[in-house]
Enzyme design. Sequence first.
Site, PDB file in Angstrom:
ATOM      1  CG  HIS A  32      -7.903  -3.666   4.390  1.00  0.00           C
ATOM      2  ND1 HIS A  32      -6.822  -2.975   4.905  1.00  0.00           N
ATOM      3  CD2 HIS A  32      -7.474  -4.202   3.223  1.00  0.00           C
ATOM      4  CE1 HIS A  32      -5.798  -3.076   4.076  1.00  0.00           C
ATOM      5  NE2 HIS A  32      -6.175  -3.822   3.047  1.00  0.00           N
ATOM      6  CG  ASP A  64      -6.503  -1.690   8.073  1.00  0.00           C
ATOM      7  OD1 ASP A  64      -7.122  -2.770   8.187  1.00  0.00           O
ATOM      8  OD2 ASP A  64      -6.150  -1.223   6.976  1.00  0.00           O
ATOM      9  CB  SER A 150      -3.393  -5.432   2.393  1.00  0.00           C
ATOM     10  OG  SER A 150      -3.670  -4.283   1.649  1.00  0.00           O
TER      11      SER A 150
END
Length: 207
Positions: A32, A64, A150
């Site tokens: 993402h 992901d 992230s």
Amino acid sequence: MVRVAGEAPSCNMRIEGTGFVYAPQRVVTAAHVVAGVIPVSAVVTTTAGEVYEGRVVAFDPGVDVAVLYVPDLPAPPLRIAPMWVFPLRIPGVSLGDARLLGYPKGAKRVVTQQIKIKQRVEAEGPDLYKEHEVTKTMLAFSGRFSAGVSGAPLIVDDGTVAGMAVATARDDPNRGYAVAAQEILPVANDATEATKHVSTRKCDPDR
């Protein structure tokens, strides 16, 4: 660790995240973080402030995980644990101590946070685009998860990567979730020699 940044015009935004080197000239990060990046590349900045351009050579919206090929990147790799085993579980004691190393949004340097891995879970839910249901192994950890982190690695005592941070709990900003190492490895291993860019589709609508 490296900072990953790029432009995602379909969301009219500049994305920022963290990644880490796992093989020569290869960086793994959360899918993402690079979703919708055009062109299919991102700027990678090392802890020494050196800037390189990397192109996405693997993109898996189910687990992901994404991989960038970054020519000439000199940073040494971290080893992703093939299967991280929890220490002997004692009631009331965390399953494992770890360090989360990433670039919170706006930070100029890597920030190290001591965290505690609380639980390994088999998570069921939609992929990045809510097109398919997926099941994957995740690690729940206690510690504040900031924007920009992230893709950051969870590094355990032996120096290996046990997982990669991808999300915070909706109801608790001090609880985060990481994709477990065994989910990262298949994507990462398949991309250790990849040099051709792949589509990063559209940006993450919930980012």
